[in-house]
Enzyme design. Structure first.
Site, PDB file in Angstrom:
ATOM      1  N   THR A  45       0.989  -1.182  -0.053  1.00 61.08           N
ATOM      2  CA  THR A  45      -0.009  -0.210  -0.062  1.00 61.08           C
ATOM      3  C   THR A  45       1.077   0.963  -0.125  1.00 61.08           C
ATOM      4  OG1 THR A  45      -0.214   0.267   2.543  1.00 61.08           O
ATOM      5  CG2 THR A  45      -1.502  -1.457   1.578  1.00 61.08           C
ATOM      6  N   CYS A  46       0.492   2.305   0.184  1.00 61.15           N
ATOM      7  CA  CYS A  46       1.058   3.639   0.123  1.00 61.15           C
ATOM      8  C   CYS A  46       1.936   3.848   1.205  1.00 61.15           C
ATOM      9  CB  CYS A  46       0.167   4.598  -0.023  1.00 61.15           C
ATOM     10  SG  CYS A  46      -0.960   5.166   1.540  1.00 61.15           S
ATOM     11  N   ARG A  48       2.796   0.738   3.620  1.00 63.73           N
ATOM     12  CA  ARG A  48       3.584  -0.390   4.170  1.00 63.73           C
ATOM     13  C   ARG A  48       3.763  -1.598   2.936  1.00 63.73           C
ATOM     14  NH1 ARG A  48       1.574  -2.418   8.399  1.00 63.73           N
ATOM     15  NH2 ARG A  48       0.365  -0.373   9.220  1.00 63.73           N
ATOM     16  N   GLU A 113      -9.140   3.349   8.779  1.00 66.12           N
ATOM     17  CA  GLU A 113      -9.454   3.381   7.413  1.00 66.12           C
ATOM     18  C   GLU A 113      -9.994   2.181   6.721  1.00 66.12           C
ATOM     19  OE1 GLU A 113      -6.629   2.936   4.546  1.00 66.12           O
ATOM     20  OE2 GLU A 113      -5.054   2.065   5.440  1.00 66.12           O
ATOM     21  N   ARG A 114     -10.952   2.108   5.880  1.00 67.35           N
ATOM     22  CA  ARG A 114     -11.629   0.996   5.182  1.00 67.35           C
ATOM     23  C   ARG A 114     -10.822   0.392   3.977  1.00 67.35           C
ATOM     24  NH1 ARG A 114     -16.672   1.070   4.402  1.00 67.35           N
ATOM     25  NH2 ARG A 114     -17.412   2.911   5.271  1.00 67.35           N
ATOM     26  N   GLN A 119      -7.744  -3.843   0.014  1.00 69.51           N
ATOM     27  CA  GLN A 119      -6.180  -4.154  -0.329  1.00 69.51           C
ATOM     28  C   GLN A 119      -5.694  -5.566   0.218  1.00 69.51           C
ATOM     29  OE1 GLN A 119      -4.677  -0.576   1.692  1.00 69.51           O
ATOM     30  NE2 GLN A 119      -4.761   0.714  -0.295  1.00 69.51           N
ATOM     31  N   THR A 189      -6.206   5.873 -12.430  1.00 73.41           N
ATOM     32  CA  THR A 189      -7.659   5.502 -12.991  1.00 73.41           C
ATOM     33  C   THR A 189      -7.650   4.089 -12.000  1.00 73.41           C
ATOM     34  OG1 THR A 189      -6.791   4.546 -14.912  1.00 73.41           O
ATOM     35  CG2 THR A 189      -8.031   6.579 -15.140  1.00 73.41           C
TER      36      THR A 189
END
Length: 449
Positions: A45-46, A48, A113-114, A119, A189
């Site tokens: 993710t952004c 981790r 956060e959901r 993810q 996108t």
């Protein structure tokens, strides 16, 4: 199983940025090829990178699977200021606790956060497509996702609307006109771009352009009320009217350059915000040098995240603890399955053996008595052998507890009672000792089956 974690709490985001290309490049396939690794799932993710591996536990750390993984992860950091950085490692029971806490958003940069749940689910699906999962990795992640659903149902934590994008947009709002008057140009996108657009629309923003070099702008814009930008000329025209640029592509090369924002400077835009939500920077840092332009990146977001009151997360952590215990009970029961099956086969074998030894004539009561006595003596022989073994190793007390656990027999010999009396007040056998003695008996019976 083990988890190797590079995360925003323990590492600089620059470390995660440098590892991100490796994590995006089917890392689980490479990990699966390391000797001793049975399964691998990678979550990137952004903020981790989490690497779950199902690997041999008895391999020597310096030469086994763990050493191969460490070498693989160290390579992108060689020759950088972060060359000495190492992943935080979870193993044993801590693995499922970490996965459940992670899936519930309790370890996120923005707690609650959901997005993290989706993810993690996507990471599992990708590993399944790449055929790198194992039964253990799939079971653990699915349990974590189930825990996240329970936490959401009982606490509503992820329904609070907290996310990296929401924190960034909250800050951007203080630098921009009312959202209904703001024009946004979106680069990207993907799923995160979609979540950000939804956030913008919920805030009342209606003037949104979307640009993508992959050609997906039209399909992404369709149904969302966005305007697709498909050429460089259209992009320059959109940027000339833009108040806010949002980029979340993370492809490793600048998507937003000084040339893009120079138009705004020349045209006198003095309240212009650039929002970079990609772990691998999308925006040239030099953009921030222009007067009137504010660059918000992940480091900025991390410094702006508001604390969440402890009572908001207390119940969520209680649920995680309950679900971790449930998972461990299930796994312990599953591990006993083969032993229980072996015991069943053993007893059936004893019964069959005595049935074959019965005389081929009408049975008398003493025939049945003899058969039952023979079977009882054979079973007792296994217990007696285990008892002598336990006694020789000073484990008579543990043996008696194991017998009570297995058979319900609770009488104690005077010797055992005196031994218990000599123990310090408050001293008891630990569950581990009892389970160990029980396993000795089970193993003895299993070997004879």
């Amino acid at each position: 199983m083990k988890v190797f974690s590079f995360n925003h709490r323990d590492h600089a985001l620059d470390v995660i940025e440098r590892l991100s290309p490796l994590a995006q490049d089917d890392l689980e396939v490479t990990l699966r090829q390391i000797p001793g690794v049975r399964g691998a799932v990678v979550l990137a993710t952004c903020n981790r990178i989490e690497i779950l591996v199902d690997c041999d536990a008895d391999a020597a750390p310096e030469s086994g699977a763990e050493a191969g993984i460490a070498e693989l992860l160290a390579d992108p950091l060689v020759g950088t200021p972060f060359a000495g950085e190492r992943a935080r490692t979870f193993e044993g029971d801590a693995v499922i606790e970490h996965l459940c806490t992670l899936a519930c958003g309790l370890e996120s940069m923005v707690v609650g956060e959901r997005e993290i749940t989706g993810q993690l689910r996507h990471a599992l699906r990708r590993a399944e497509r790449n055929h790198t999962t194992s039964g253990a990795t799939t079971s653990a992640i699915n349990w974590a996702l189930q825990t996240a659903r329970i936490v959401e149902r009982e606490t509503g934590l992820s329904g609070m609307g907290r996310s990296v994008a929401s924190v960034a947009l909250d800050h951007a709002a203080s630098l921009l006109p009312a959202w209904s008057d703001v024009t946004v140009t979106m680069f990207g996108t993907g799923s995160y771009a979609g979540a950000t657009v939804t956030n913008l629309i919920d805030r009342g923003c209606r003037n949104i352009y979307v640009h993508s070099r992959t050609g997906r702008a039209k399909s992404f814009a369709h149904g969302r009320g966005l305007t697709a930008v498909t050429s460089d000329e259209q992009l320059q025209d959109a940027l000339a009217h833009t108040d806010l640029i949002v980029s979340c592509r993370g492809l490793g090369s600048p998507t937003v350059t000084t040339e893009h924002v120079a138009t705004h400077v020349r045209d006198g835009h003095h309240r212009f915000v650039v929002l970079d939500l990609a772990v691998v920077r999308d925006v040239d840092p030099q953009v921030a040098q222009f007067d009137g332009i504010t660059l918000i990146d992940l480091e900025t977001v991390r410094s702006l995240v508001p604390d969440l009151a402890p009572e908001r997360t207390e119940r969520a952590r209680q649920i995680v603890s309950e679900e971790v215990r449930g998972y461990l009970r299930k796994e312990n029961a599953r591990q006993l399955g083969p032993t229980i099956h072996a015991l069943d086969n053993y007893m059936r074998t004893l019964v069959d053996e005595q049935m074959r030894r019965l005389p081929e004539r009408p049975l008398r009561p003493d025939d049945v008595e003899k058969a039952l006595n023979r079977m009882a003596r054979k079973i007792l022989h296994q217990h007696t052998t285990a008892a002598h073994t336990a006694s020789a190793h000073g484990q008579a007390g543990q043996f008696m507890q194991a017998v009570r656990m297995l058979t319900g027999v609770g009488s104690e010999t005077p010797e055992v009672s005196r031994a218990q009396a000599r123990k310090p007040v408050g001293s008891t056998e630990t569950p581990t000792e009892t389970e160990s003695a029980s396993k000795q008996i089970l193993d003895a019976v299993k070997e004879s089956a």
